[in-house]
Design a protein around this motif. Structure first.
Motif, PDB file in Angstrom:
ATOM      1  N   GLY A 186       0.773  -1.230   0.000  1.00  0.00           N
ATOM      2  CA  GLY A 186       0.000   0.000   0.000  1.00  0.00           C
ATOM      3  C   GLY A 186       0.803   1.278   0.000  1.00  0.00           C
ATOM      4  N   ALA A 190      -0.284   5.004  -1.635  1.00  0.00           N
ATOM      5  CA  ALA A 190      -0.776   5.708  -0.445  1.00  0.00           C
ATOM      6  C   ALA A 190      -1.082   7.185  -0.666  1.00  0.00           C
ATOM      7  CB  ALA A 190       0.233   5.564   0.699  1.00  0.00           C
ATOM      8  N   ARG A 193      -4.085   7.589  -3.054  1.00  0.00           N
ATOM      9  CA  ARG A 193      -5.296   7.128  -2.372  1.00  0.00           C
ATOM     10  C   ARG A 193      -5.782   8.165  -1.363  1.00  0.00           C
ATOM     11  NH1 ARG A 193      -3.929   0.762  -1.005  1.00  0.00           N
ATOM     12  NH2 ARG A 193      -4.678  -0.115  -2.965  1.00  0.00           N
ATOM     13  N   GLU A 367      -2.501  -5.334   3.545  1.00  0.00           N
ATOM     14  CA  GLU A 367      -2.759  -4.049   2.893  1.00  0.00           C
ATOM     15  C   GLU A 367      -4.040  -3.408   3.404  1.00  0.00           C
ATOM     16  OE1 GLU A 367      -2.928  -2.027  -1.579  1.00  0.00           O
ATOM     17  OE2 GLU A 367      -2.385  -4.141  -1.322  1.00  0.00           O
ATOM     18  N   THR A 371      -4.288   0.461   4.772  1.00  0.00           N
ATOM     19  CA  THR A 371      -5.205   1.450   4.220  1.00  0.00           C
ATOM     20  C   THR A 371      -6.203   1.938   5.263  1.00  0.00           C
ATOM     21  OG1 THR A 371      -5.000   0.385   2.052  1.00  0.00           O
ATOM     22  CG2 THR A 371      -6.830   1.914   2.352  1.00  0.00           C
TER      23      THR A 371
END
Length: 419
Positions: A186, A190, A193, A367, A371
């Motif tokens: 991730g 990152a 996102r 992951e 997140t």
């Protein structure tokens, strides 16, 4: 007198002065809060493929170590100078404090045109730069990460070089590494996102339907591409993107997965479509729901700010908006919701922190856990920023930076001045 100069550093100083005035910080405290603790300049000689020797200038600026080790990316670009690196280190300090990480800010870089280097030469430069930095960095002193012009592979070279000198593998010296070399799931996605997550939160609170929303992304690198993909997957139409080779525009929405596949193969959006080619200079002014500047500093000045036609300005890049533009945006706050850079793009350093923690513990997360924790931290910081802005009737950038500066100031005052 100071070694720091240039428009980017002046911008960081101007922003700090706004916050210092707002917080009524005494004049004799300001330089200690603002000026970096340490600046390193090194020469990085390497053997070129043709047998000649080339020397590149490298930098590392560590803003403060009051809350823990410093943390920040390393950029390889022809625009890099000590003033730019100093400004980015300062911004990283406020960012880390805002989201509650035990770090001070840092930044590094090498002045180099990557288009003129082979892969072997890039590896040699990366290793030489880290070798020169070894006396000044460490897992509890300064932890490096990728930035413009660097990536997971460069971080792996950094880590390997440092480890060879230590006589043992030290994965926690850098973040943003490949998962196979101690990186975290991730991390690559990152920052993008986080930009998309905060944009979606603002749209939800504003009652904007994702299916009716549009987005424009300036800079289709790691940050911009993953922000675009997250929004695309949520039903938002990505109507325009750009990078250093040009721009694409499609009113009905671009095929973002296909565009990302193209860029992974060819390195840019060039050649994806002749029919969709668009003027890169005009991309910021397109009507859209979300505008994501995810490229360079200072792209939104006063004139551009007056002409923006977005509903949400989600700053994926560091310092994309000048202080003069902030004045305009403050007057337009009922039209444009600004998610300032130190919050909007902080997902990268948040997950870098997770990577550092996992490396220190040698215990790695799934992951989904990475997140989930990232979004929790972003939510908390966003809520604090909006509440502060509303209570004090200030701009979102002022509120976000004030929270960060206050935390650093409180830590410095509690620890005192040694000796």
């Amino acid at each position: 007198m100071t070694v720091y100069s240039g428009p980017v550093f002046e911008m960081a100083v101007n922003q700090f002065n706004v916050i210092a005035n707002y917080l009524e910080i005494p004049m004799d405290e300001r330089d200690r809060l603002l000026m970096p603790k340490r600046a390193i300049t090194v020469s990085c000689p390497i053997h070129k493929d043709d047998g000649t020797v080339a020397v590149f200038e490298g930098y590392r600026v560590q803003h403060h170590l009051t809350l823990g080790p410093t943390k920040g990316g390393t950029r390889f670009a022809p625009t890099v100078d000590i003033g730019e690196i100093g400004a980015l280190a300062i911004w990283m300090s406020w960012k880390c404090a805002l989201v509650g990480l035990p770090y001070g800010g840092a930044k590094g870089g090498v002045n180099v045109d990557l288009g003129r280097l082979s892969k072997r030469e890039l590896e040699a430069l990366s290793r030489r730069y880290m070798q020169e930095m070894i006396p000044f960095v460490g897992p509890h002193t300064d932890v490096m990460a990728p930035d413009m012009g660097t990536n997971e592979q460069v971080m792996a070279w950094f880590m390997d070089t440092y480890s060879m000198y230590q006589g043992q593998t030290v994965t926690e010296i850098v973040t943003g590494k490949p998962v196979s070399s101690g990186g975290t799931l991730g991390r690559r996605e990152a920052t993008g996102r986080g930009v998309a997550y905060l944009s979606k939160r603002v749209m939800k609170e504003a009652g904007i339907c994702m299916g009716d929303a549009t987005a424009v992304v300036q800079g289709f690198g790691n940050v911009g591409s993953y922000a675009a993909l997250e929004l695309y997957n949520a039903g938002v139409k990505i109507i325009a993107v750009s990078d250093h080779t040009g721009a694409l525009h499609c009113a009905t929405g671009l095929d973002v997965p296909a565009l990302m596949k193209h860029t992974s193969i060819h390195g840019s959006i060039a050649g994806f479509s002749v029919e969709l080619a668009f003027d890169p200079a005009a991309i910021l002014l397109l009507p859209c729901t979300v505008l994501i500047p995810a490229a360079m500093e200072r792209v939104i000045d006063r004139e551009v700010a007056e002409r923006l036609q977005c509903r949400i300005l989600a700053e994926g890049a560091n310092g994309p908006t000048t202080p003069d533009a902030d004045v305009v945006l403050d007057h337009r706050k009922d039209e444009i919701f600004v998610i300032p850079d130190i919050l909007c793009n902080s997902g990268g350093v948040v997950v870098s922190y997770f990577e550092w923690v996992q490396d220190l513990q040698q215990l790695f997360w799934e992951e989904s856990e990475v997140t989930r924790r990232e979004y929790e931290i972003l939510d908390r910081a966003f809520t604090q920023m909006v509440a502060r802005a509303s209570a004090d009737h200030v701009a979102h950038r002022t509120a976000a930076m004030a929270i960060g500066v206050e935390k650093v100031r409180a830590a410095k005052n509690t620890r005192g001045l040694f000796p």
